[in-house]
Write an enzyme that holds these catalytic residues in place. Structure first.
Site, PDB file in Angstrom:
ATOM      1  N   LYS A  65     -13.096  -1.482   9.608  1.00 46.19           N
ATOM      2  CA  LYS A  65     -13.022  -2.467   8.530  1.00 46.19           C
ATOM      3  C   LYS A  65     -12.125  -3.621   8.926  1.00 46.19           C
ATOM      4  CE  LYS A  65     -11.231  -2.961   3.932  1.00 46.19           C
ATOM      5  NZ  LYS A  65     -10.239  -2.491   3.025  1.00 46.19           N
ATOM      6  N   CYS A  99       0.811  -1.221   0.000  1.00 49.25           N
ATOM      7  CA  CYS A  99       0.000   0.000   0.000  1.00 49.25           C
ATOM      8  C   CYS A  99       0.840   1.264   0.000  1.00 49.25           C
ATOM      9  CB  CYS A  99      -0.955  -0.008   1.188  1.00 49.25           C
ATOM     10  SG  CYS A  99      -2.097  -1.415   1.148  1.00 49.25           S
ATOM     11  N   GLU A 137      -6.462   4.930  16.651  1.00 49.01           N
ATOM     12  CA  GLU A 137      -6.293   5.273  15.229  1.00 49.01           C
ATOM     13  C   GLU A 137      -7.456   6.128  14.715  1.00 49.01           C
ATOM     14  OE1 GLU A 137      -4.069   5.164  13.025  1.00 49.01           O
ATOM     15  OE2 GLU A 137      -2.731   3.454  13.242  1.00 49.01           O
ATOM     16  N   ARG A 178      -8.861  -8.999  -2.984  1.00 49.53           N
ATOM     17  CA  ARG A 178      -7.527  -8.909  -3.594  1.00 49.53           C
ATOM     18  C   ARG A 178      -7.484  -9.627  -4.938  1.00 49.53           C
ATOM     19  NH1 ARG A 178      -3.873  -9.350   1.917  1.00 49.53           N
ATOM     20  NH2 ARG A 178      -4.737  -7.450   2.846  1.00 49.53           N
ATOM     21  N   LYS A 235      -8.466   0.051  10.356  1.00 53.95           N
ATOM     22  CA  LYS A 235      -8.432  -1.008   9.349  1.00 53.95           C
ATOM     23  C   LYS A 235      -7.477  -2.112   9.809  1.00 53.95           C
ATOM     24  CE  LYS A 235      -7.378  -1.886   4.503  1.00 53.95           C
ATOM     25  NZ  LYS A 235      -7.067  -1.315   3.197  1.00 53.95           N
ATOM     26  N   ARG A 261       0.508  -7.292   5.302  1.00 50.04           N
ATOM     27  CA  ARG A 261       0.287  -5.877   5.606  1.00 50.04           C
ATOM     28  C   ARG A 261       0.342  -5.577   7.114  1.00 50.04           C
ATOM     29  NH1 ARG A 261      -0.907  -4.842   0.511  1.00 50.04           N
ATOM     30  NH2 ARG A 261      -2.871  -5.401  -0.528  1.00 50.04           N
TER      31      ARG A 261
HETATM   32  C1  PBG Z   1      -6.810  -1.350  -0.064  1.00 52.42           C
HETATM   33  C2  PBG Z   1      -8.151  -1.923   0.190  1.00 52.42           C
HETATM   34  C3  PBG Z   1      -8.450  -3.234   0.529  1.00 52.42           C
HETATM   35  C4  PBG Z   1      -9.831  -3.302   0.662  1.00 52.42           C
HETATM   36  C5  PBG Z   1     -10.341  -2.038   0.415  1.00 52.42           C
HETATM   37  N1  PBG Z   1      -9.281  -1.182   0.148  1.00 52.42           N
HETATM   38  C6  PBG Z   1      -7.609  -4.451   0.615  1.00 52.42           C
HETATM   39  C7  PBG Z   1      -6.437  -4.531   1.469  1.00 52.42           C
HETATM   40  O1  PBG Z   1      -6.213  -3.742   2.381  1.00 52.42           O
HETATM   41  O2  PBG Z   1      -5.673  -5.463   1.184  1.00 52.42           O
HETATM   42  C8  PBG Z   1     -10.591  -4.544   1.017  1.00 52.42           C
HETATM   43  C9  PBG Z   1     -12.044  -4.516   0.786  1.00 52.42           C
HETATM   44  C10 PBG Z   1     -12.720  -5.832   0.854  1.00 52.42           C
HETATM   45  O3  PBG Z   1     -12.159  -6.860   1.267  1.00 52.42           O
HETATM   46  O4  PBG Z   1     -13.896  -5.859   0.486  1.00 52.42           O
HETATM   47  N2  PBG Z   1      -6.798  -0.509  -1.176  1.00 52.42           N
END
Ligand code: PBG
Length: 325
Positions: free
Chosen positions: A251, A133, A236, A208, A198, A220
């Protein structure tokens, strides 16, 4: 219990008829709660099913406005866009190109359905050849250099017409940095919905595949949160509010409803929850196997997310649930 036994408190009285149950219902879903995710892929005339997300598609730019129009016609107020570019590089440069996939998609949607609120996911993982990322220094993600690219990306999305940006990278300080750069460019009225809490989650697996964004090495865990940590997750979100986030997010949703509830109680901004790909895929799989009633589990799931405190729910179920509300 003899004959003279009598109960004076009977909670079941309130569940006796449907009318009464409807009257005392505490949580009601609305289509206005939903944000529909959309995947935009390079190419022309593409509407291809995503194998890991039954019922979801990857659309090319020329096909996206039809889908956006349908979403809008169901009363869903917003979409969040993810891009899959043709070429990737180590720094995700294509992510801030004026003619990039998201920038063009935003233009298409805005010209066809101007009232639809367009949020763009701001991150590098879909645009880097290594799938992390951020920008790498050795095998580590370089926080501060990544901020510059994220801000460029956010500004280019907004220039193309995006109404709101949603940084999902989990770099430190990115909300403040993006806020400052947006303001400098005259975009002080554009909001930031931060993926603030997150987690490093296996529930992102199906996404992914859809977004072609799996890291080519490692994971990550050096930037996303440890699923075991509640206090750090709350910190956070509170930090992001201090940095200027207009909306915060938890999330995934389901395994983290406790976090969602606490953030709702501890903050005064709207709180979004991302009902992520794995959560969707599991319900679809269970339904396909004939093991669960997919529609009922969908509605129960979405209701639980709202009950826990979500003001907004990002969900692949948006269109289906809208049809049942
Ligand atoms: C990263 C991002 C992710 C998701 C949304 N934005 C994937 C990650 O962090 O690997 C996941 C969303 C989902 O699983 O529905 N740009």
């Amino acid at each position: 219990m003899g004959n003279d036994f009598s109960l004076s408190i009977r909670p079941r009285r309130l569940r006796r008829t449907k009318a009464l149950r409807d009257m005392i219902r505490e949580t009601t879903l609305s289509v206005k709660d939903f944000i529909a995710p959309l995947f935009i892929i390079y190419g022309k005339g593409v509407k291809e099913p995503i194998p890991t997300l039954p019922g979801q598609y990857r659309f090319s730019v020329d096909k996206i406005a039809d889908e956006a129009e349908e979403i809008h016609s169901l009363g869903i107020p917003a979409v969040i866009l993810f891009g899959i570019p043709e070429k990737k590089d180590s720094e995700g440069r294509i992510s801030y190109a004026d003619d990039g996939i998201i920038q063009r998609a935003v233009g298409e949607i805005k010209s066809r359905v101007p009232e639809l609120h367009i949020i763009t996911d701001v991150c590098l993982c879909e645009y880097t050849d290594h799938g992390h990322c951020g920008i790498l220094k050795g095998n580590e993600v370089d926080n501060d250099r990544t901020l510059e690219i994220l801000a460029k990306q956010a500004i280019s999305h907004v220039r193309a017409g995006a109404d709101m940006v949603a940084p999902s990278d989990m770099m430190d300080g990115r909300v403040a940095y993006i806020r400052r750069e947006l303001d400098k460019n005259g975009f002080q009225d554009i909001g930031i919905m931060s993926y603030s809490s997150k987690f490093a989650s296996a529930f992102y697996g199906p996404f992914r595949v859809a977004a072609d964004s799996a890291p080519s090495f490692g994971d990550r865990t050096s930037y996303q949160l440890d699923p075991a940590n509640a206090r750090e997750a709350i910190k956070e979100s509170l930090l992001d509010i201090d940095e200027g986030a207009d909306i915060v997010m938890v999330k995934p949703a389901l395994a983290y409803l406790d976090i969602l509830k606490t953030i709702k109680e501890e903050s005064l901004v709207p709180v979004a929850a991302y009902n992520v790909s794995g959560e969707y895929a599991m319900i679809k799989a269970g339904e396909q196997m004939g093991w669960i009633d997919g529609n009922r589990v969908m509605m129960e799931t979405l209701t639980s997310i709202k009950r826990a405190g979500a003001d907004l729910i990002i969900t692949y179920f948006a269109k289906e649930a809208a049809g049942l509300i």
